[in-house]
Design a protein around this motif. Structure first.
Motif, PDB file in Angstrom:
ATOM      1  N   THR A 207      48.856 -49.465  34.713  1.00  0.00           N
ATOM      2  CA  THR A 207      49.942 -50.289  35.242  1.00  0.00           C
ATOM      3  C   THR A 207      50.152 -51.539  34.388  1.00  0.00           C
ATOM      4  O   THR A 207      51.146 -52.238  34.562  1.00  0.00           O
ATOM      5  N   SER A 208      49.229 -51.790  33.465  1.00  0.00           N
ATOM      6  CA  SER A 208      49.367 -52.936  32.553  1.00  0.00           C
ATOM      7  C   SER A 208      49.979 -52.519  31.223  1.00  0.00           C
ATOM      8  O   SER A 208      49.922 -53.274  30.245  1.00  0.00           O
ATOM      9  N   PHE A 209      50.581 -51.342  31.171  1.00  0.00           N
ATOM     10  CA  PHE A 209      51.117 -50.824  29.907  1.00  0.00           C
ATOM     11  C   PHE A 209      52.086 -51.795  29.253  1.00  0.00           C
ATOM     12  O   PHE A 209      52.096 -51.947  28.018  1.00  0.00           O
ATOM     13  N   SER A 210      52.905 -52.467  30.029  1.00  0.00           N
ATOM     14  CA  SER A 210      53.911 -53.372  29.455  1.00  0.00           C
ATOM     15  C   SER A 210      53.280 -54.551  28.739  1.00  0.00           C
ATOM     16  O   SER A 210      53.953 -55.223  27.947  1.00  0.00           O
ATOM     17  N   ARG A 211      51.996 -54.817  29.001  1.00  0.00           N
ATOM     18  CA  ARG A 211      51.311 -55.929  28.342  1.00  0.00           C
ATOM     19  C   ARG A 211      50.273 -55.450  27.334  1.00  0.00           C
ATOM     20  O   ARG A 211      49.421 -56.225  26.903  1.00  0.00           O
ATOM     21  N   SER A 212      50.332 -54.178  26.968  1.00  0.00           N
ATOM     22  CA  SER A 212      49.322 -53.611  26.077  1.00  0.00           C
ATOM     23  C   SER A 212      49.892 -53.347  24.695  1.00  0.00           C
ATOM     24  O   SER A 212      51.112 -53.283  24.485  1.00  0.00           O
ATOM     25  N   THR A 213      48.981 -53.157  23.738  1.00  0.00           N
ATOM     26  CA  THR A 213      49.380 -52.831  22.369  1.00  0.00           C
ATOM     27  C   THR A 213      49.779 -51.373  22.220  1.00  0.00           C
ATOM     28  O   THR A 213      50.283 -50.976  21.162  1.00  0.00           O
ATOM     29  N   LEU A 214      49.566 -50.579  23.252  1.00  0.00           N
ATOM     30  CA  LEU A 214      49.973 -49.176  23.187  1.00  0.00           C
ATOM     31  C   LEU A 214      51.484 -49.027  23.013  1.00  0.00           C
ATOM     32  O   LEU A 214      51.963 -48.002  22.507  1.00  0.00           O
ATOM     33  N   GLN A 215      52.241 -50.039  23.452  1.00  0.00           N
ATOM     34  CA  GLN A 215      53.697 -49.976  23.292  1.00  0.00           C
ATOM     35  C   GLN A 215      54.102 -49.804  21.836  1.00  0.00           C
ATOM     36  O   GLN A 215      55.128 -49.217  21.529  1.00  0.00           O
ATOM     37  N   LEU A 216      53.269 -50.341  20.939  1.00  0.00           N
ATOM     38  CA  LEU A 216      53.605 -50.313  19.520  1.00  0.00           C
ATOM     39  C   LEU A 216      53.383 -48.953  18.885  1.00  0.00           C
ATOM     40  O   LEU A 216      53.816 -48.709  17.773  1.00  0.00           O
ATOM     41  N   LEU A 217      52.679 -48.068  19.587  1.00  0.00           N
ATOM     42  CA  LEU A 217      52.397 -46.758  18.997  1.00  0.00           C
ATOM     43  C   LEU A 217      53.642 -45.899  18.875  1.00  0.00           C
ATOM     44  O   LEU A 217      53.771 -45.105  17.943  1.00  0.00           O
ATOM     45  N   THR A 218      54.571 -46.025  19.823  1.00  0.00           N
ATOM     46  CA  THR A 218      55.755 -45.161  19.795  1.00  0.00           C
ATOM     47  C   THR A 218      56.583 -45.380  18.536  1.00  0.00           C
ATOM     48  O   THR A 218      56.854 -44.414  17.802  1.00  0.00           O
ATOM     49  N   PRO A 219      57.000 -46.617  18.192  1.00  0.00           N
ATOM     50  CA  PRO A 219      57.739 -46.785  16.929  1.00  0.00           C
ATOM     51  C   PRO A 219      56.887 -46.445  15.717  1.00  0.00           C
ATOM     52  O   PRO A 219      57.417 -45.988  14.693  1.00  0.00           O
ATOM     53  N   LEU A 220      55.585 -46.648  15.798  1.00  0.00           N
ATOM     54  CA  LEU A 220      54.708 -46.321  14.678  1.00  0.00           C
ATOM     55  C   LEU A 220      54.683 -44.815  14.442  1.00  0.00           C
ATOM     56  O   LEU A 220      54.818 -44.342  13.305  1.00  0.00           O
ATOM     57  N   LEU A 221      54.545 -44.037  15.512  1.00  0.00           N
ATOM     58  CA  LEU A 221      54.518 -42.581  15.381  1.00  0.00           C
ATOM     59  C   LEU A 221      55.853 -42.048  14.866  1.00  0.00           C
ATOM     60  O   LEU A 221      55.894 -41.126  14.040  1.00  0.00           O
ATOM     61  N   GLU A 222      56.921 -42.640  15.366  1.00  0.00           N
ATOM     62  CA  GLU A 222      58.244 -42.190  14.915  1.00  0.00           C
ATOM     63  C   GLU A 222      58.473 -42.502  13.451  1.00  0.00           C
ATOM     64  O   GLU A 222      59.244 -41.803  12.767  1.00  0.00           O
ATOM     65  N   ALA A 223      57.801 -43.543  12.939  1.00  0.00           N
ATOM     66  CA  ALA A 223      57.961 -43.917  11.538  1.00  0.00           C
ATOM     67  C   ALA A 223      57.115 -43.072  10.606  1.00  0.00           C
ATOM     68  O   ALA A 223      57.382 -43.011   9.405  1.00  0.00           O
ATOM     69  N   LEU A 224      56.084 -42.413  11.153  1.00  0.00           N
ATOM     70  CA  LEU A 224      55.196 -41.617  10.313  1.00  0.00           C
ATOM     71  C   LEU A 224      55.854 -40.306   9.909  1.00  0.00           C
ATOM     72  O   LEU A 224      56.537 -39.668  10.705  1.00  0.00           O
ATOM     73  N   PRO A 225      55.619 -39.880   8.666  1.00  0.00           N
ATOM     74  CA  PRO A 225      56.188 -38.592   8.220  1.00  0.00           C
ATOM     75  C   PRO A 225      55.379 -37.434   8.799  1.00  0.00           C
ATOM     76  O   PRO A 225      54.259 -37.588   9.232  1.00  0.00           O
ATOM     77  N   ASP A 226      55.976 -36.242   8.798  1.00  0.00           N
ATOM     78  CA  ASP A 226      55.257 -35.017   9.152  1.00  0.00           C
ATOM     79  C   ASP A 226      54.750 -34.367   7.870  1.00  0.00           C
ATOM     80  O   ASP A 226      55.412 -34.420   6.836  1.00  0.00           O
ATOM     81  N   PRO A 227      53.613 -33.678   7.860  1.00  0.00           N
ATOM     82  CA  PRO A 227      52.715 -33.595   8.994  1.00  0.00           C
ATOM     83  C   PRO A 227      52.009 -34.927   9.249  1.00  0.00           C
ATOM     84  O   PRO A 227      51.869 -35.726   8.357  1.00  0.00           O
ATOM     85  N   LEU A 228      51.566 -35.105  10.482  1.00  0.00           N
ATOM     86  CA  LEU A 228      50.988 -36.376  10.911  1.00  0.00           C
ATOM     87  C   LEU A 228      49.641 -36.643  10.269  1.00  0.00           C
ATOM     88  O   LEU A 228      49.303 -37.777   9.975  1.00  0.00           O
ATOM     89  N   GLN A 321      40.120 -51.871  24.401  1.00  0.00           N
ATOM     90  CA  GLN A 321      40.990 -52.280  23.304  1.00  0.00           C
ATOM     91  C   GLN A 321      42.408 -51.752  23.449  1.00  0.00           C
ATOM     92  O   GLN A 321      43.278 -52.083  22.648  1.00  0.00           O
ATOM     93  N   LEU A 322      42.657 -50.906  24.454  1.00  0.00           N
ATOM     94  CA  LEU A 322      43.973 -50.310  24.612  1.00  0.00           C
ATOM     95  C   LEU A 322      44.800 -50.977  25.698  1.00  0.00           C
ATOM     96  O   LEU A 322      46.023 -51.064  25.589  1.00  0.00           O
ATOM     97  N   LEU A 323      44.136 -51.448  26.759  1.00  0.00           N
ATOM     98  CA  LEU A 323      44.833 -52.066  27.884  1.00  0.00           C
ATOM     99  C   LEU A 323      44.099 -53.342  28.307  1.00  0.00           C
ATOM    100  O   LEU A 323      42.873 -53.405  28.187  1.00  0.00           O
ATOM    101  N   PRO A 324      44.826 -54.339  28.819  1.00  0.00           N
ATOM    102  CA  PRO A 324      44.164 -55.545  29.356  1.00  0.00           C
ATOM    103  C   PRO A 324      43.600 -55.253  30.747  1.00  0.00           C
ATOM    104  O   PRO A 324      44.078 -55.754  31.769  1.00  0.00           O
ATOM    105  N   SER A 325      42.546 -54.436  30.799  1.00  0.00           N
ATOM    106  CA  SER A 325      42.118 -53.826  32.057  1.00  0.00           C
ATOM    107  C   SER A 325      41.514 -54.807  33.044  1.00  0.00           C
ATOM    108  O   SER A 325      41.742 -54.692  34.256  1.00  0.00           O
TER     109      SER A 325
END
Length: 686
Positions: A207-228, A321-325
């Motif tokens: 429920t703390s996703f909006s305050r976590s660094t995990l949000q940054l993974l989505t644009p990072l993954l989309e920027a990575l070329p295939d294959p991953l 390190q993933l969520l402010p638990s």
């Protein structure tokens, strides 16, 4: 579903078969090694038969520590190894499975639904299956890798199962255990079903996703070329939010990802050995889908927190390190009406995969295990395993060493002997004694009786160890979890009745807090109620009453600033009133000294440690006297006899200890240095 088997099946609701055979309340020390069964129509038998190492209970403290350290290192490895047969991209719908090692459980065990995190495999509790399977009926939700069921539909799947099982067994609670994404799923189901008896156990809720660094993974993954590959492994080695932002920045700038990921995440320290499996569990497309679902799950659950009425236990890691638990756990505790929090400062995000974490022990320590609408301290008590008891006793080893307790007991013929031979083996037995300053006598007392006689002494304790009228300055409830694991119960006639009914060995201090927080010069003075509180109950069950005395507090410390001194100072008087209001009131209608139960902390001047002494008097029989002791006068006479025996035991010890050449800590240490620290230090002659 038979308790002895396990298979994957569709998420449609179904009925459970009864346990294959009833099991006793005593949990065995040794259990069969874990196995995980998967769908026989999708996975070959060779894959389903996962090899494993046999585990056995380890008695020695050193071996137990090594085993825990090993399990901490191998938790992820074990999870990944067992996941191999369950991650085939079949595209099938989410389904439930029950681990094979969860084969035998207590009668009328509650249902536990395990809700997975972002991985979806459903093996997040793999290190706990054996112990959980003895007291729960466990179903684990499996979400196939290629499945794209939206979060709202996952909620419907779990909700459908919950409603079906509640209709089948309306008097038993349903446990929802979720980590990360699974915690959001549990909260959502609880919010939609406030009238169903649910117990939520949530590890590092997302429920703390909006305050976590995990949000940054989505644009990072989309920027990575295939294959991953090898991009994903490098992402999973990131250690802090700053590193993640740095990687994202460098990817955008076109720099090689591998050159910028230099630090390893503690939570992913063992991933390098099993990266192919991890890549199968979370390929790029699946990871992107899960991250987007995590965002929506967090928002969905967060917006419905106000509707949740379920009993909730939040477990949060301090090194996540993933969520402010931990911050999220504290926030949720304030928002949810029936919520408790337990912190694990040294743990990472994947709490249940750490060998130092024992979920069953946590559930027992928080008194969250119940098979009915309310926790029954008699019927729902699960005795500690040998390892649990020894770990708790070991945590007090320094105090036990300093106290170097001398224990005397009385045989049936009245002979006083060294040791505990005079203590009755068969219950019910009621130990009634004097409460030393701060109740310190309990530690050696419970430890020695358990280790030497294999008897669990269940203490009748102040209610503030279990509940609070409000939060404030009193020690956190987690401070008392060890006492609850060892069988402590709140003081109440109904609980005494339940303990006697189960033929338990019970520890009672009639003087309560008034004795434990006594004034200057009041050491070894009894403050008991004017009327008997336990005699007729003991007689009803034919319980033996063992009066005992304990001395040694005056050789450990001296009260120099007591309650009478503190209340003269306005600040401390206000603090005492505040602390007393936080604690559940006890004996509010009683009169005399024993009703003076103000919560305060006296100032104690420590001394060079002396020694603790215990003397158990001759057991007093009540069997066959139930009718006689119904008479108030007769019961009061026995009550006064017990009190007199306790005072006699104290007086005896105060005289005899003067002849102990090893009363001081110096002579004891010298003796142990020459004879070995495991040797028993002598004492006075009887």
């Amino acid at each position: 579903m038979a308790a002895t088997g396990a298979c994957l099946f569709s998420a449609a609701p179904f009925r459970r078969e009864p346990p294959s055979k009833p099991s006793s309340n005593q949990i065995p020390i040794k259990a069969p090694a874990p196995r995980v069964a998967a769908s026989v129509d999708r996975i070959t038998a060779a894959t389903a038969a996962v090899k494993h190492e046999e585990r056995s209970g380890v008695a020695e403290n050193e071996n137990r520590r090594e085993e825990k350290a090993k399990r901490r290192m191998n938790g992820w490895k074990e999870y990944l190894e067992h996941s191999k047969g369950m991650i085939e991209a079949d595209g099938g719908p989410p389904r439930w499975f029950s681990p094979l090692e969860c084969a035998s459980r207590l009668e009328n065990s509650p249902l536990m639904l395990s809700l997975p995190g972002i991985d979806g495999v459903g093996l997040g509790l793999i290190l706990h299956h054996q112990k959980l399977g003895r007291i729960f009926d466990i179903w684990c939700l499996h979400i196939p890798v290629a499945d794209r069921t939206p979060f709202t539909d996952l909620v419907k799947i779990v909700e459908k199962t919950v409603k079906s099982e509640y209709e089948h067994s309306p008097n038993r609670p349903i446990y929802l255990v979720g980590e990360s994404l699974g915690a959001c799923l549990a909260l959502a189901v609880a919010a939609l079903n406030p009238d169903i008896d649910l117990v939520l156990i949530l590890a590092n809720p997302a429920t703390s996703f909006s305050r976590s660094t995990l949000q940054l993974l989505t644009p990072l993954l989309e920027a990575l070329p295939d294959p991953l590959s090898p991009g994903l492994p490098d992402i999973l080695r990131l250690t802090t939010g700053d590193s993640l932002r740095s990687v994202l920045h460098n990817v955008v700038q076109g720099l090689p990802l591998r050159n910028t990921a230099e630090e390893l995440v503690k939570d992913f320290a063992t991933f390098s050995l099993s990266l192919p499996v991890l890549a199968d569990i979370l390929p790029k497309e699946t990871l992107l889908w899960k991250l987007k679902m995590l965002k929506s799950a967090s928002a969905y659950a967060h917006s419905r927190l106000f509707a949740i009425k379920a009993q909730t236990l939040i477990l949060c890691s301090g090194n996540d390190q993933l969520l402010p638990s931990q911050q999220e756990g504290e926030r949720l505790q304030k928002l949810l009406p029936k919520c408790e929090l337990r912190k694990f400062d040294d743990s990472g995000h994947f709490l249940f995969l750490e060998g130092s974490i024992d979920l069953v022990t946590i559930i027992k320590g928080t008194s969250y295990y119940r098979r009915g609408k309310y926790h029954d301290y008699g019927l729902d008590f699960i005795p500690p395993t040998l390892d649990e008891a020894k770990e708790i006793i070991e945590s007090n080893s320094l105090f036990n060493l300093v106290a170097s307790a001398v224990m005397l007991s009385t045989l049936e013929d009245g002979t006083v002997v060294k040791g505990l031979a005079g203590i009755p083996s068969e219950g019910p037995v009621l130990f009634v004694g004097y409460h030393m300053l701060m109740g310190l006598e309990k530690i050696p007392l419970v430890s020695r009786i358990f280790l030497e006689r294999n008897i669990l002494l269940r203490g009748i304790a102040h209610p503030m160890m279990f509940t609070r009228s409000k939060n404030g300055r009193l020690p956190d409830l987690s401070s008392f979890d060890k006492f609850r694991v060892m069988g402590a119960v709140p003081v109440a006639p109904t609980n005494l009745f339940k303990l006697f009914s189960s033929k338990s060995h019970v520890l009672l201090y009639p003087g309560g807090m008034r004795e434990a927080l006594h004034r200057k010069g009041e050491e070894y003075k009894l403050f008991w109620p004017e009327q008997s509180e336990f005699v007729r109950m003991a007689a009803r069950f034919g319980a033996k009453i063992v009066p005992f005395g304990a001395v040694g507090e005056d050789d450990l410390g001296e009260v120099v600033f007591d309650y009478d001194d503190l209340v003269k100072i306005p600040y401390f008087r206000s603090e005492i009133e505040s602390l007393t209001n936080e604690a559940t009131q006890l004996r509010s209608g009683a009169g005399g000294e024993v009703a003076n139960q103000q919560v305060h902390m006296p100032l104690i001047l420590p001394k060079v440690p002396g020694r603790f002494y215990y003397y158990f008097g001759k057991p007093l029989e009540t069997e066959g006297r139930e009718h006689e002791l119904k008479d108030r006068k007769k019961s009061h006479e026995l009550y006064l006899q017990v009190k007199s025996e306790v005072e006699r035991c104290i007086a005896y010890l105060k005289v005899k200890r003067e002849k102990d050449p090893y009363r001081g800590i110096g002579p004891r240490l010298l003796y142990q240095a020459t004879h070995g620290f495991e040797s028993e230090v002598p004492t006075f002659e009887i």
